[in-house]
Scaffold this active site. Sequence first.
Site, PDB file in Angstrom:
ATOM      1  N   LYS A 162       0.184   4.651   4.748  1.00 29.90           N
ATOM      2  CA  LYS A 162      -0.687   3.696   5.442  1.00 29.90           C
ATOM      3  C   LYS A 162       0.098   3.004   6.545  1.00 29.90           C
ATOM      4  O   LYS A 162       1.088   2.332   6.296  1.00 29.90           O
ATOM      5  CB  LYS A 162      -1.241   2.657   4.459  1.00 29.90           C
ATOM      6  N   HIS A 208       0.833  -1.196   0.000  1.00 30.79           N
ATOM      7  CA  HIS A 208       0.000   0.000   0.000  1.00 30.79           C
ATOM      8  C   HIS A 208       0.870   1.249   0.000  1.00 30.79           C
ATOM      9  O   HIS A 208       2.091   1.180   0.121  1.00 30.79           O
ATOM     10  CB  HIS A 208      -0.938   0.009   1.207  1.00 30.79           C
TER      11      HIS A 208
END
Length: 263
Positions: free
Chosen positions: A160, A156
């Site tokens: 994150k 990701h």
Amino acid sequence: MRIGVLGFGRTGKVVVDTVLTAPDTSLEWILRWSNESVGMFATEILNAQGKRGPIFSRQNMDVNHFLMHHPVDVIIDFSSKSSVDMYGFAAKHGIKIVSAISSYDEEQLFELRRVSKHTAILHSPNITIGINVLMCIAESLQKILPHVDIEIIEEHFREKQEVSGTAVRIAHRLGLDENKHVNSIRAGGIIGKHEILFGLHDQTIRLVHESISRTTFGEGALHAAKWLMDRGAGYYTMEHALGFSRVEGQKLTPSGMIIASSS
């Protein structure tokens, strides 16, 4: 179909845009935690035509009063886990719920299941159609190769912090310890990529799903909302909406997953 959206962040905006452009749907409102853009319309912010999707703030709001005077058929939630406290009020007004929240704790999952006795709730930590197909294929492959080594790799965007809720759910679906079999990579602006690696003695099999655009979340959420319109009270998952799981003859496990009950 009248829709209300919780959350107006990076993904929430894409979901809102999908609802605005979909036929036979009406975006009645957007509810967010901050006061940013309150009083404006989503179409103004997204440079769309007309004045649709008025934006409201949850701060100091009487939720029951708001839902009474702003009726919708379905709420799509892309906000945060704390919004689960709205679900009971939504059920009271006959509103169905699509929850794409990935970080519920056990207490909040319990509340989700409690409210599902009074209205239809579809919960999917990753609402994209492709990732749910991936999980079903992975389960089938595991049945064919029950002793294979399995590792889950999730990638990701750099900011994150938490482990992907989708990766954790994949681990649970495959009966794996999330702390031992989920590997995380954070780099650049990766929207979301999940890989399930099946390791045999002299070969590997890799199942991969990658979100190229955040529109996949909007498409999945809208698909779930439309499917939910014909459902009675109950707890559903994206596998139900895609036809991979039967709605009848199933029960919830303590972790909130659905398993087939014995006949």
